[in-house]
Write a protein that holds these residues in place. Structure first.
Motif, short mmCIF file in Angstrom:
data_model
loop_
_atom_site.label_atom_id
_atom_site.label_comp_id
_atom_site.label_asym_id
_atom_site.label_seq_id
_atom_site.Cartn_x
_atom_site.Cartn_y
_atom_site.Cartn_z
N ALA A 1 0.82 -1.21 0.00
CA ALA A 1 0.00 0.00 0.00
C ALA A 1 0.86 1.26 0.00
CB ALA A 1 -0.93 -0.01 1.22
N VAL A 2 2.08 1.14 0.52
CA VAL A 2 3.01 2.28 0.51
C VAL A 2 3.89 2.23 -0.73
CG1 VAL A 2 4.95 3.35 1.72
CG2 VAL A 2 3.02 2.45 3.02
N THR A 3 4.55 1.10 -0.97
CA THR A 3 5.52 1.04 -2.07
C THR A 3 4.87 1.20 -3.44
OG1 THR A 3 5.40 -1.37 -2.15
CG2 THR A 3 7.09 -0.39 -0.72
N GLU A 4 3.63 0.77 -3.58
CA GLU A 4 2.96 0.86 -4.88
C GLU A 4 1.91 1.98 -4.93
OE1 GLU A 4 1.49 -2.99 -5.90
OE2 GLU A 4 3.48 -3.93 -5.84
N SER A 5 1.95 2.85 -3.94
CA SER A 5 0.97 3.93 -3.86
C SER A 5 1.09 4.87 -5.06
CB SER A 5 1.17 4.72 -2.56
OG SER A 5 0.47 5.93 -2.60
N GLN A 6 0.01 5.00 -5.82
CA GLN A 6 0.01 5.94 -6.94
C GLN A 6 0.03 7.37 -6.45
OE1 GLN A 6 0.35 4.98 -10.20
NE2 GLN A 6 0.72 7.18 -10.50
N ALA A 7 -0.61 7.61 -5.32
CA ALA A 7 -0.62 8.96 -4.75
C ALA A 7 0.80 9.41 -4.40
CB ALA A 7 -1.52 9.01 -3.52
N LEU A 8 1.60 8.46 -3.88
CA LEU A 8 2.98 8.79 -3.53
C LEU A 8 3.79 9.09 -4.79
CD1 LEU A 8 5.00 9.01 -1.19
CD2 LEU A 8 5.45 6.56 -1.44
N LYS A 9 3.60 8.30 -5.83
CA LYS A 9 4.31 8.54 -7.09
C LYS A 9 3.90 9.89 -7.68
CE LYS A 9 4.42 3.58 -8.16
NZ LYS A 9 3.93 2.51 -9.07
N ASP A 10 2.62 10.20 -7.64
CA ASP A 10 2.15 11.48 -8.17
C ASP A 10 2.74 12.64 -7.38
OD1 ASP A 10 0.66 10.08 -10.01
OD2 ASP A 10 -1.23 10.28 -8.90
N TRP A 11 2.84 12.47 -6.07
CA TRP A 11 3.41 13.52 -5.22
C TRP A 11 4.86 13.79 -5.61
CZ3 TRP A 11 7.35 12.62 -1.50
CH2 TRP A 11 7.65 13.71 -0.68
N VAL A 12 5.64 12.73 -5.86
CA VAL A 12 7.03 12.92 -6.29
C VAL A 12 7.06 13.61 -7.65
CG1 VAL A 12 9.21 11.79 -6.85
CG2 VAL A 12 7.81 10.91 -5.00
#
Length: 821
Positions: free
Chosen positions: A653-664
């Motif tokens: 849920a963290v490593t594959e988070s699309q929201a996290l990728k979008d944030w970067v």
């Protein structure tokens, strides 16, 4: 007043004449029926010293990060307690750590320390028992000990961790303990009580003293320098009891007497264990090498020191059904540890003369003759790094001096691992072993650690010149120095108007503290990506520029920051540089005050998280928000510019988070440390990948009994390597083309193809590296940066701020936070 004084005298008389109550009588619980709170421990310690003032003294030595009392209780005969301060001073005088001549005989000084790991809570429970045993001077046991010794009891060296455990456990215990290992009372939640407030393992911190509690504790320890130190611990609940003799490797500088006494004291312990049929073992697991343990630090300061390990720890609680079919109770654990505590003191009293004589000799010989193959160490480097090392030496009470003038010398050069000529210059740091703490000096500065066995419990290299990023030389002769020579003030710059900006060359970690404070105060900051010239002076890439930019309070803010965090600033009176980029160009990038979040929680390394938390909160003084990694999906990521991922296991849920990728992609910066790199390696969108492993073939020659030994060949239990740096990249601003780093794992990652391999592993320097591991450690990426949209992913496959003591890596971590954009 004439009516009050007799009343006070009466109260004191009654208190001192009372029968001392046992912990069970005082608190109303049976032996081994409850874990107490730290406030109760402190209360009972005060009660004992109140009730038996003739044979005890309460010696407070500080407070924890959370405000709990740190204290020691001293015990001895009435005569020795009455002259306690004289004994303390005489002991320091006879070993040369205090001026003056020791007058008269002194008793042996024994110190027992309990519960440096907070959830190893049987130890504080036993400490209460020992306060009672020693608080009754008429008992046979106390009389035997007091005949030749005084005793210092530290009932809880880690009150914050102990209370974290005891408060949690006492909230989850039923009327009767449940021995079922599945029961909640055996499932201590993250991070557990083992660590202090900042989640540091304080049994790894004694030499480095990064933590407030350790600093106060070692200040107390050094003010007494005990002849014996007992360090009490717990291990897994299915283990029996461990006591001396310890496992190999012993450091080569353990004296024959220290080695021999390991066996002698083991004989005292096994007597009662054999009589009662209690299981125990010796000579396995717990070695005497790494200098920052509760047994090795005292040993390298001349003491006889022992580790004691009872099976149990935070898992066991009041009762635990072990895998062997029996039930381990808190009462069992207490009986074992009380036995070794008492036997240790009896051994000290029985052999007091031999222990004291060996102790005095330990300090006398180095002071007269120097110690080790290198009698002196000379270090060169940036003033801030020299000052940081000098501060540690002050805490260790290791003496040093500074070069005055120039002198040609020859010595072993740490960088090249060869002898070389060099010039001793003014303010070079000199540490020689012609001092009482010459052995400790040699151990902390030795370029290579001699291992009698490679199967070790902790890191195998720690040389301070590497840790502080200094050019260093080991010399076979004594080198004398003098006091530090302050630098002459620079000639004033001719001002053509008000200050336009200030320039700061990144010369030490103190400069990053200044930067952090300036950002917090609202000063506008830019960074020069290229070398430039101003005021006819050269400035390197990465120079920080504090700009007025129309701020009428600019000078006031700078002055206010300098009051708390001094730094050497160069005033600039124009934005046009003599060479290089003018300050208004887009290339001279703004450095905003980043909004930082640190991931923490279940699955992550408590100590890895603690390193990061302590870095921001205590070392650099910059705010960071602590975020539960399990709730990352519900967090508004746009509220953060930088997210730090300490080592540990991260859910998909963290490593594959699309929201996290979008944030970067929108400009966020991820800093991944150690195991966090592995967690994200190979995930779509992240460039870091693990190397493909060749198909493994069956080895028909392998022997089961040799499995643990053969596995060592693939390990790196803490070795020092040189790292080659691309110092044109913002991650390496302020560095030369190399740095030294403590490597703890084999690197299994591919080099970045599209990103920047900012730090690549270079030459081996010190410590143990297994033969098969060594083959893998060639030109691998240690520090890398991936461009991802408008953001960055920063891969730190080894932590540059390990345990808070690896000083030379702190600037690189700060660069990751402030400059990598």
């Amino acid at each position: 007043m004439y009516r009050i004084i007799p009343l006070l005298l009466f109260v004191c008389f009654v208190a001192s004449g009372q029968k001392l109550q046992s912990p069970e009588e005082y608190f109303g619980y049976g032996f081994g029926e409850k874990f107490h709170f730290h406030s109760q421990v402190a209360e009972y310690a005060r009660y004992v010293t109140r009730t038996n003032a003739a044979n005890t003294r309460l010696l407070p030595y500080g407070r924890t990060s959370e405000g709990r009392d740190l204290l020691v209780v001293a015990f001895g005969s009435a005569e020795n307690i009455n002259r306690l301060e004289d004994i303390r001073k005489a002991n320091l005088q006879q070993i040369g750590l205090l001026q003056g001549s020791a007058g008269g005989a002194i008793p042996a000084i024994a110190m027992l320390s309990y519960n440096i790991h907070g959830n190893e809570a049987v130890n504080t429970e036993v400490a209460l028992q020992m306060l009672y045993e020693l608080g009754r001077p008429d008992s046979e046991f106390a009389q035997k000990v007091f005949k030749n010794a005084i005793v210092l009891i530290d009932p809880c060296a880690n009150p914050d961790g102990y209370d974290r455990y005891s408060q949690w456990y006492n909230r989850h215990i039923s009327k009767q303990p449940d021995a079922n290992p599945d029961a909640m009372e055996h499932k201590e939640p993250w991070p557990g009580g083992r660590f202090n407030h900042y989640h540091f393992d304080m049994n790894r911190d004694l030499a480095w003293q990064t933590q407030l509690e350790t600093q106060q504790r070692i200040r107390f320890y050094n003010s007494w320098m005990p002849h014996f130190h007992g360090d009490f611990h717990e291990m897994g609940p299915n283990s029996p009891y461990f006591f001396a003799p310890s496992a190999k490797p012993f450091h080569e500088d353990f004296t024959p007497f220290q080695r021999e006494f390991q066996n002698r004291i083991g004989d005292y312990h096994k007597k009662e264990f054999d009589q009662n049929g209690w299981l125990y073992y010796t000579k396995q697991n717990y070695d005497l090498l790494y200098p920052s343990y509760g047994d090795t630090y005292p040993s390298y300061n001349g003491a006889i020191a022992m580790t004691y390990e009872q099976g149990g720890s935070g898992v066991a609680g009041l009762a635990y059904a072990r895998s062997g079919g029996d039930t381990l109770t808190l009462k069992d654990r207490m009986l074992h540890t009380r036995s070794t505590s008492k036997a240790a003191l009896e051994a000290v009293s029985d052999h007091a003369t031999a222990i004291k004589d060996a102790f005095a000799q330990y300090f006398k010989e180095p002071a007269q003759k120097g110690y080790g193959p290198y009698k002196s160490f000379v270090m060169k480097g940036r003033e801030g790094d020299i000052k940081a090392l000098a501060q540690l030496l002050d805490r260790l009470e290791i003496r040093y001096s500074y070069g005055s003038g120039k002198k040609g010398l020859n010595g072993f050069r740490y960088k090249t691992q060869k002898k070389d000529n060099f010039t001793l210059e003014t303010n070079d740091l000199i540490v020689n072993t012609y001092q009482p703490k010459g052995v400790m000096t040699k151990i902390l500065f030795e370029p290579h650690t001699m291992l009698e066995d490679s199967n070790t419990y902790d890191i195998t290299a720690w040389a301070l010149p590497y840790a502080y990023g200094l050019e260093a030389y080991g010399l076979e002769q004594k080198v004398e120095g003098g006091a530090f020579t302050p630098a002459e003030a620079a000639a004033p710059v001719t001002a053509s108007g008000p200050t336009y900006a200030y320039a700061l060359k990144l010369g030490s970690f103190d400069d990053y503290r200044f930067l952090a404070a300036a950002l917090r105060s609202g000063v506008k900051v830019r960074v020069q990506p290229e070398a430039f010239q101003a005021n006819k002076k050269e400035f390197p890439a990465g120079t920080v520029i504090f700009v007025r930019d129309g701020d009428k309070t600019f000078e006031d803010k700078i002055r206010q920051v300098q009051k708390g965090t001094p730094a050497t600033l160069e005033p600039l009176y124009t934005g046009m540089m003599e060479k290089g980029l003018d300050l208004g160009l887009d290339g001279v990038r703004p450095v905003g005050a980043p909004r930082v979040g640190i991931l923490m929680g279940v699955g992550l390394s408590p100590t890895g998280f603690g390193d990061v938390w302590h870095f921001f909160d205590q070392q650099i003084g910059y705010p960071a928000t602590l975020l539960d990694n399990k709730t990352l999906g519900s967090i508004n990521l746009s509220a953060y510019d930088v997210l730090v991922f300490p080592g540990g296991r991260y859910d998909k849920a963290v490593t594959e988070s699309q929201a996290l990728k979008d944030w970067v992609n929108r400009g966020g910066r991820m800093i991944l440390i150690e195991d966090a790199c592995a967690a994200f390696a190979g995930v779509d969108g992240y460039e870091l990948k693990e190397k493909q492993q060749p198909d493994k073939k069956a080895d028909l020659t392998r022997k089961y009994g040799e499995a643990s030994r053969s596995a060592i060949s693939g390990t790196i239990p803490g070795a020092i390597y040189e790292v080659k740096l691309d110092n044109t990249h913002p991650l390496a601003y302020g560095y030369g083309d190399t740095m030294n780093l403590l490597i703890k794992e084999t690197n299994e990652f591919e080099n970045l193809v599209n990103g920047w391999n900012v730090g690549v592993l270079g030459d081996y320097k010190s410590g143990f590296v297994g033969s098969s591991a060594k083959k893998k450690m060639k030109d691998v990426t240690v520090f890398g940066v991936q461009n991802k949209g408008r953001g960055k992913v920063i891969y730190l496959t080894e932590s540059p701020i390990f345990r808070g003591f690896w000083h030379s890596g702190k600037a690189l971590f700060a660069n990751a936070v402030f400059f990598v954009k």
